[in-house]
Design an enzyme around this catalytic site. Structure first.
Site, PDB file in Angstrom:
ATOM      1  N   CYS A 112       0.821  -1.205   0.000  1.00 55.99           N
ATOM      2  CA  CYS A 112       0.000   0.000   0.000  1.00 55.99           C
ATOM      3  C   CYS A 112       0.866   1.271   0.000  1.00 55.99           C
ATOM      4  O   CYS A 112       1.714   1.439  -0.856  1.00 55.99           O
ATOM      5  CB  CYS A 112      -0.941  -0.066   1.203  1.00 55.99           C
ATOM      6  SG  CYS A 112      -2.354   1.035   1.159  1.00 55.99           S
ATOM      7  N   HIS A 113       0.687   2.159   0.996  1.00 59.94           N
ATOM      8  CA  HIS A 113       1.479   3.387   1.080  1.00 59.94           C
ATOM      9  C   HIS A 113       2.876   3.142   1.650  1.00 59.94           C
ATOM     10  O   HIS A 113       3.675   4.069   1.757  1.00 59.94           O
ATOM     11  CB  HIS A 113       0.765   4.430   1.952  1.00 59.94           C
ATOM     12  CG  HIS A 113      -0.458   5.022   1.307  1.00 59.94           C
ATOM     13  ND1 HIS A 113      -1.673   4.355   1.271  1.00 59.94           N
ATOM     14  CD2 HIS A 113      -0.661   6.200   0.669  1.00 59.94           C
ATOM     15  CE1 HIS A 113      -2.559   5.102   0.639  1.00 59.94           C
ATOM     16  NE2 HIS A 113      -1.981   6.227   0.273  1.00 59.94           N
TER      17      HIS A 113
END
Length: 197
Positions: A112-113
């Protein structure tokens, strides 16, 4: 049958607001295969996770970044969530910690991030990876070859896009962590890429 990660110690790097599923599921997979997961953050305290669209549960930090030495670990896991990597990338010690795993050719998994930390550590030049779609441009600008796939493995670097990719991410993460050091893992900034900060 021997567990694949027996005797391996995995650093899990987070700050407040990490995505709970991207923290719990990979840790469960690490422990299931006999590995030890050590939660590393900026301070030794309780951190609140983010779960979907609201705050989730609180989790204990095992080790402050000041005391964390990359040489004591076999691999690194960086969960996502918008807040956690954004806080971590402003901390020089956390960024240096991530970079050290690449210098030591150890496997790293980011979802993800979490990819923001890879860009900040300047280790994605010429590497194939994926991430949450909103940080695609950041990673491309840092020199990455970004692709839209549920899981991407490149010489010990495992990346995925979001919580839906967790089954594939956890499977590949365990595989790469079992394999140990990868000679190609240090390729990037360290071999003809941009100079280190």
């Amino acid at each position: 049958m021997a567990k694949k990660l027996e005797g391996k110690k995995i650093a899990v790097l987070v700050a407040a607001g990490f995505e709970q599923s991207e923290f719990e599921e990979p840790i469960k997979a690490i422990k299931k295969d006999g590995g030890e997961a050590v939660v590393v953050s900026l301070k030794r305290e309780k951190l609140k996770a983010w779960s979907g669209s609201d705050w989730g549960d609180s989790f204990e930090v095992d080790l402050a970044i000041d005391k964390a030495r990359p040489e004591d670990f076999d691999a690194l896991l960086i969960p996502g969530g918008v807040m956690s990597p954004d806080i971590l990338r402003m901390n020089d010690k956390a960024v240096a910690f991530v970079r050290s795993f690449f210098e030591q050719q150890k496997p790293v998994a980011a979802i993800c991030h979490g990819g923001w930390m890879l860009a900040e550590a300047d280790v994605v030049q010429g590497r194939k990876l994926t991430s949450y779609s909103s940080i695609k441009t950041d990673l491309i600008n840092a020199g990455a070859n970004w692709v839209d796939k549920e899981v991407v493995v490149d010489q010990g670097l495992v990346t995925s896009r979001n919580p839906k990719d967790l089954p594939a991410f956890c499977r590949k993460m365990v595989e790469e962590f079992c394999e140990g050091k990868h000679r190609g893992q240090a390729k990037s900034t360290f071999e003809g890429g941009r100079p280190l900060h």
